[in-house]
Design an enzyme around this catalytic site. Structure first.
Site, short mmCIF file in Angstrom:
data_model
loop_
_atom_site.label_atom_id
_atom_site.label_comp_id
_atom_site.label_asym_id
_atom_site.label_seq_id
_atom_site.Cartn_x
_atom_site.Cartn_y
_atom_site.Cartn_z
N ASP A 235 0.84 -1.21 0.00
CA ASP A 235 0.00 0.00 0.00
C ASP A 235 0.88 1.26 0.00
O ASP A 235 0.88 2.01 0.96
CB ASP A 235 -0.96 0.00 1.20
CG ASP A 235 -0.22 -0.03 2.53
OD1 ASP A 235 0.93 -0.53 2.58
OD2 ASP A 235 -0.78 0.45 3.54
N ASP B 289 6.58 1.97 1.87
CA ASP B 289 6.45 0.92 0.86
C ASP B 289 7.03 1.35 -0.48
O ASP B 289 7.46 0.51 -1.27
CB ASP B 289 4.98 0.53 0.70
CG ASP B 289 4.46 -0.21 1.93
OD1 ASP B 289 5.09 -0.08 2.99
OD2 ASP B 289 3.43 -0.89 1.82
#
Length: 209
Positions: free
Chosen positions: A10, A15
């Site tokens: 996500d 990330d």
């Protein structure tokens, strides 16, 4: 032999760095990305994944849009941490590529079942995609090579409540399903992530690759 991974993610500032690190690691082949709600909406993090890949000249890596809400409870996003787009102050160009038409859960099932004991699944967001894939095709549990999960707070207080880490808190029902599935699993909880420092030297290595 390089390790073939699918990244369920996500992005999210953290990330985004994970995607770049995977691309810069010669021991890894990033086969695909499945996007999941979390740090921002599924639509937004799908766009983010595409933009990050194009920034890294890796637009060939396919991106699949996954689940938009948790299994049971209402959605919980994180604009206070990651900004309205999920990427903080970064202003990436709109991607030229689009996500593939196949749902992220179906892509996970297809790849794991087509390549038994070959695919490593790395899940670094809420576990809704993984849980739904298990529910749709339970045989992926015995056919995935291994699963690495970033989530939970074991020897550290939570970052969302005093006891709960964000990824697990966002979809605890999915986390329960995955943790009890029997998959060959390695869990990296919050206390471990706080010990992993991303240095300027590490960033330079990614930039060079």
């Amino acid at each position: 032999m390089p390790k073939h991974i699918i990244l369920d993610t996500d992005p999210g500032i953290d990330d985004a760095l994970a995607i770049l690190l995977a691309l810069a690691s010669p021991e890894i082949v990033l086969d695909g990305i499945t996007a999941i709600h979390g740090n921002a909406s599924t639509a937004q993090v799908t766009t983010n994944a595409l933009s990050i890949l194009e920034l890294a000249k890796a637009g060939h890596v396919p991106v699949y849009k996954g689940c938009e809400i948790p299994l049971v409870q209402p959605s919980l996003l994180s604009p206070e941490t990651h900004g309205n787009t999920g990427l903080g102050y970064a202003n990436l160009s709109a991607p030229q590529n689009q996500a593939r038409a196949q749902h992220g859960c179906d892509y996970l099932i297809e790849q794991i079942m087509s390549h038994p004991k070959e695919i490593t699944l790395v899940a670094i967001g809420p576990l809704t995609n993984v849980a739904l894939a298990i529910r749709k095709e339970p045989r992926i549990v015995e056919n995935v090579k291994e699963v690495f999960i970033m989530g939970g707070a074991i020897r550290h207080q939570g970052n969302t409540t005093p006891l709960a880490e964000y990824n697990t808190y966002v979809d605890p029902h999915a986390a329960h399903m995955v943790f009890h599935s029997g998959m060959p699993m390695t869990l990296t909880p919050l206390d471990v992530t706080y010990q992993c420092i991303f240095s300027k030297r590490g960033f330079g290595s990614i930039a060079e690759n």
